[in-house]
Every structure is written in C-alpha cells, then in structure tokens.
Design a protein around this motif. Structure first.
Motif, PDB file in Angstrom:
ATOM      1  N   ASN A   1       0.842  -1.191   0.000  1.00 40.10           N
ATOM      2  CA  ASN A   1       0.000   0.000   0.000  1.00 40.10           C
ATOM      3  C   ASN A   1       0.879   1.243   0.000  1.00 40.10           C
ATOM      4  O   ASN A   1       2.013   1.222   0.494  1.00 40.10           O
TER       5      ASN A   1
ATOM      6  N   ARG B   1      -6.011  11.718   9.969  1.00 39.14           N
ATOM      7  CA  ARG B   1      -6.296  12.160   8.595  1.00 39.14           C
ATOM      8  C   ARG B   1      -5.505  13.414   8.205  1.00 39.14           C
ATOM      9  O   ARG B   1      -5.974  14.262   7.448  1.00 39.14           O
TER      10      ARG B   1
ATOM     11  N   ARG C   1     -13.745   4.552   7.350  1.00 41.64           N
ATOM     12  CA  ARG C   1     -13.449   4.407   5.919  1.00 41.64           C
ATOM     13  C   ARG C   1     -12.102   5.050   5.595  1.00 41.64           C
ATOM     14  O   ARG C   1     -11.863   6.205   5.922  1.00 41.64           O
ATOM     15  N   ASP C   2     -11.225   4.311   4.930  1.00 40.87           N
ATOM     16  CA  ASP C   2      -9.930   4.832   4.487  1.00 40.87           C
ATOM     17  C   ASP C   2      -9.206   5.548   5.614  1.00 40.87           C
ATOM     18  O   ASP C   2      -8.750   6.692   5.469  1.00 40.87           O
TER      19      ASP C   2
ATOM     20  N   ILE D   1      -6.032   8.716   0.881  1.00 40.69           N
ATOM     21  CA  ILE D   1      -7.283   8.728   0.111  1.00 40.69           C
ATOM     22  C   ILE D   1      -8.322   9.658   0.714  1.00 40.69           C
ATOM     23  O   ILE D   1      -9.012  10.384  -0.008  1.00 40.69           O
ATOM     24  N   ARG D   2      -8.463   9.676   2.019  1.00 42.34           N
ATOM     25  CA  ARG D   2      -9.534  10.458   2.633  1.00 42.34           C
ATOM     26  C   ARG D   2      -8.955  11.319   3.764  1.00 42.34           C
ATOM     27  O   ARG D   2      -8.912  10.916   4.916  1.00 42.34           O
TER      28      ARG D   2
ATOM     29  N   GLN E   1      -4.644  -2.460  -3.319  1.00 41.85           N
ATOM     30  CA  GLN E   1      -6.046  -2.693  -2.960  1.00 41.85           C
ATOM     31  C   GLN E   1      -6.777  -3.506  -4.025  1.00 41.85           C
ATOM     32  O   GLN E   1      -7.920  -3.909  -3.824  1.00 41.85           O
TER      33      GLN E   1
ATOM     34  N   ARG F   1      -9.904   3.573  -7.571  1.00 40.95           N
ATOM     35  CA  ARG F   1     -10.341   4.568  -6.597  1.00 40.95           C
ATOM     36  C   ARG F   1     -10.527   5.909  -7.302  1.00 40.95           C
ATOM     37  O   ARG F   1      -9.726   6.288  -8.173  1.00 40.95           O
TER      38      ARG F   1
ATOM     39  N   ARG G   1      -4.117  11.812  -4.003  1.00 41.75           N
ATOM     40  CA  ARG G   1      -4.511  10.511  -4.560  1.00 41.75           C
ATOM     41  C   ARG G   1      -3.631  10.149  -5.758  1.00 41.75           C
ATOM     42  O   ARG G   1      -3.361   8.970  -6.012  1.00 41.75           O
TER      43      ARG G   1
END
Length: 424
Positions: A139, A162, A270-271, A276-277, A344, A348, A390
């Motif tokens: 990843n 985050r 999530r993520d 990503i987020r 993954q 995405r 991203r």
C-alpha cells in the motif's frame, strides 16, 4: 437551484426526475401547495395596496380642500392592518418555499443511468492494463513510511488523524505533480491559472450548493461568516457571481491549485490509513462557464482533460458515469475517473467531472447576455484535474519496485531535477 416555473409547469416530469434522486413526493407536493398559496396571496396584497394608494390620494385631496377625511383615514388604517397580515403570511410562505427549494438537488440529464448507489454506476471506458508485479505490492502508506517520505504518526501528534507530513522526496513528488498538472492545463488545455482565497463567506458556499444542506462536511470559522474551502470549485465558480457576462466571452476556462479542507463527516472507519480520505489535501481544480447549448460538449472535454493527466503519468484508469443515486447535489451529470490501486486491487476515484447546468448559476446569479440581447443563466462545470494526494498514492503503488524504491514517471522528472527514482 431549480427554476420555480419549471417545477410548477412541468411538475409530473420534475417529480419523476427528483424521485430518482431520493426526493420524497410529499416534499414536492408541499412545494406545489405553498407555491399555489403564494400566487393567491400576491394579487390580494397588490390589490389592497392599490386601493390604499387611491384612498391616500383621496385623503390628500380632501385635506387640501379642507374637507373631512376621517372616514377614509380609518379605512386606510384598516387596509394597512390587512396588508401587514397578508404580507406576514406571504413572508411565511416564501420562507417555507425557499426552505424546500434550496434543498432540492439538480435534475439529472436524460443520459444519466437510474440507480440507488455506486453499485449501479456505469463504466464507459478503461485505459491501460494493470501493472504486473513479481512481488506482493505494498500500500502507498507502507511505501511512504518505509522510504520516510510520508509521516502520518507525527501529523497525528501535531494535529490529529487524517493529516500527513510530506517529507523530502515525498514533498518534492507532491510539488512536481501539481506543477505538472497546472502546466498541462494552462499550456495545453487553455485554462487561465488562478490563485484564489482559501476562505469564503457563506453566500459563496450557498452559490455552489454546499450550504445549507452540507454544513457538516466543512470547517467553519467560529463566530464568523467564513468557511475553509472544501474545493477551489467554490472560489472559481463564484468569481463571476452577481455578474452578467457576454456570450462572446464564453466558454471561460479556469484552473487553480488549492488546499481543500473537509470534515469527512460520516466517514468514520473508511480509508483511515493513507492519502485517500484526508481532512486537508491539495487539488488542482478545473472550472468552466458555458452556454446552455455547449455545456455537455464542454463536459466531455473537461473529462478528457482529467484523463489526459493520467495518460501522461501512465497510470491505468477507468471512467464511469455516476447514476442518479450517487451524483453530487449540484450536478446534472457526472463522470468519475478512477485510478488503479494495485495493493487494494481496485479502482479509486481521483477526479469527478460534473455539468451543473444552470443550477449553481441561479444560486450565485451568474448570467450572460446572448447574441439577441436576452439575459440567460450560464452553465457551470467543474472537475478535479486531479486530486494531488490521490495521484501521489497511485504513483507510489503503480511505480513501486521490488527493492523498495519507486520509479518516477518520465513526465515528472523535469520537475524533480531529472531524478528517475526515489531511492530506498
């Protein structure tokens, strides 16, 4: 914002389309009922005001001739009370109407597939085969931590979850990516580069459709009218708010790099790892102003502009049409571009390209004068060209090597002093 006349005159069709977007029929029926009430009250108040004006003239003439005006003065007082009562009812009805209207999403274009969620989006094309590794790909956050170019742990200490520090080659790669994107959009795609404010007022957030419905998705500055931008779409689209453009000047293309700030409300779990987020990230935004006759042609070009960045970076992607249940609030049609993430083993989202037709323009009062001199609402479009973090994540995963190093895409090497590899 939708055209009230269209809702009224094409109620069955509008109801059918909005039902596809999750709007309850009861809400629309209530809107129609309130609109009817409003149209009943308006002539009543206008008629009474007309009568009051006539009586006021009569009172003035009677006084001028030293005649008794008491009876007419009393009638006028009564009329004032009646007018005030009706106007209060009218204000209440207008407030209820507006409360519904500002929360109704845009009408989907005929070509948008009907569906309840992302599972019913429709893939329309793919580009490039997935890379084949003779080792188990990592990843991007694992790659970043092993190379010491991404530091999530210290960012969490300094700010919270985050958030991230880009370090050394990571910071250089991020900078190379967005400079490359801007150069392509400006030099090849004819966008005008902008540097915009990163804080906007509530009126601007309303103009692009974030307010009032999505206040929980943003960071507002306490005790102020200001919000940190969730995307440069807000600043670029509102650039011409409350203005009238000339049709000859359309289409207008703008692009801007900006930080984006999002609360990610509702995304718990999530993520939680990686880029990503995030609550804060960079994005190169593309925004267009077009006429009603050309906006869907411009949407295709806009989407290709985003795809071209991925082609130049040699990153596999697919493009999908979002169904009615997965589209954004302001969009009439949206293409999502999704990049392949090897670790993954899935695609995405890296860009979302939308035609908002006249929906945002009605809210922000962005108009143009056509060749016949008629004032019309512009059509606005927006898309990511691309989400920078991203893109960095996709590069790290798709260009990773077995020895732990990462090959730098050829088009980015001039932006990184000719370096071909991020060494392990």
């Amino acid at each position: 914002m939708l055209d009230v006349k269209k809702i009224r005159n094409q109620f069955e069709e509008v109801s059918r389309l909005l039902k596809q977007r999750g709007v309850e029929q009861e809400q629309l029926d209530n809107f129609l009922k309130l609109d009817k009430k409003r149209r009943e009250l308006l002539p009543q108040v206008e008629e009474k005001k007309k009568t009051r004006n006539t009586l006021s003239e009569k009172v003035a003439n009677l006084k001028k001739n030293n005649q008794d005006a008491k009876e007419n003065i009393e009638k006028n007082k009564k009329l004032n009370i009646e007018i005030t009562t009706i106007e209060q009812k009218l204000d209440q009805v207008n407030e209820q109407l507006n409360e519904i209207l500002v929360r109704l999403p845009n009408l989907p274009h005929d070509s948008v597939p009907f569906g309840e969620d992302e599972g019913e989006n429709v893939e329309i094309r793919r580009w490039e085969e997935h890379p084949v590794f003779n080792f188990e790909p990592l990843n991007h956050w694992e790659i970043g931590e092993k190379l010491d170019i991404l530091d999530f742990e210290r960012a969490s200490k300094v700010t919270g979850s985050r958030f991230v520090y880009y370090k050394n080659w990571g910071a250089r790669l991020e900078r190379a990516v967005y400079n490359f994107m801007l150069d392509v959009h400006v030099n090849e795609d004819s966008y005008e580069e902008m540097i915009t404010p990163y804080i906007v007022n509530s009126k601007s957030m309303f103009g692009t459709g974030q307010f009032p419905k999505f206040k929980e998705d943003v960071f507002q500055l306490k005790d102020s009218n200001y919000t940190l931008i969730p995307t440069a779409e807000v600043t670029l689209t509102n650039y011409y708010s409350n203005e009238i453009l000339n049709e000859n000047d359309l289409p207008i293309y703008m692009t801007a790099l900006s930080p984006c700030f999002r609360s990610e409300a509702g995304s718990a779990g999530r993520d939680t790892r990686g880029l990503i987020r995030m609550h804060q990230f960079h994005k190169v935004e593309m925004v267009k102003y077009a006429t009603e006759d050309t906006s869907y042609e411009e949407l295709e070009k806009l989407t290709r502009n985003g795809e071209d960045i991925l082609k130049k970076l040699d990153l596999p992607y697919r493009t999908i049409t979002l169904c009615t249940g997965d589209m954004g609030f302001s969009a009439a049609k949206t293409y999502d571009i999704e990049v392949w993430m090897p670790a993954q083993k899935t695609y995405r989202e890296i860009s979302s390209c939308s035609n908002c037709t006249d929906f945002q323009a009605r809210r922000a009062k962005i108009r143009y004068r056509n060749k016949n001199g008629k004032i019309k609402f512009a059509h606005t479009l927006n898309g990511s060209g691309l989400a920078v973090g991203r893109t960095v994540a996709a590069i790290l995963e798709n260009y990773q090597n077995e020895d732990g190093s990462v090959t730098i895409p050829e088009v980015l090497r001039p932006y990184m002093n000719g370096a071909a590899v991020i060494p392990n």
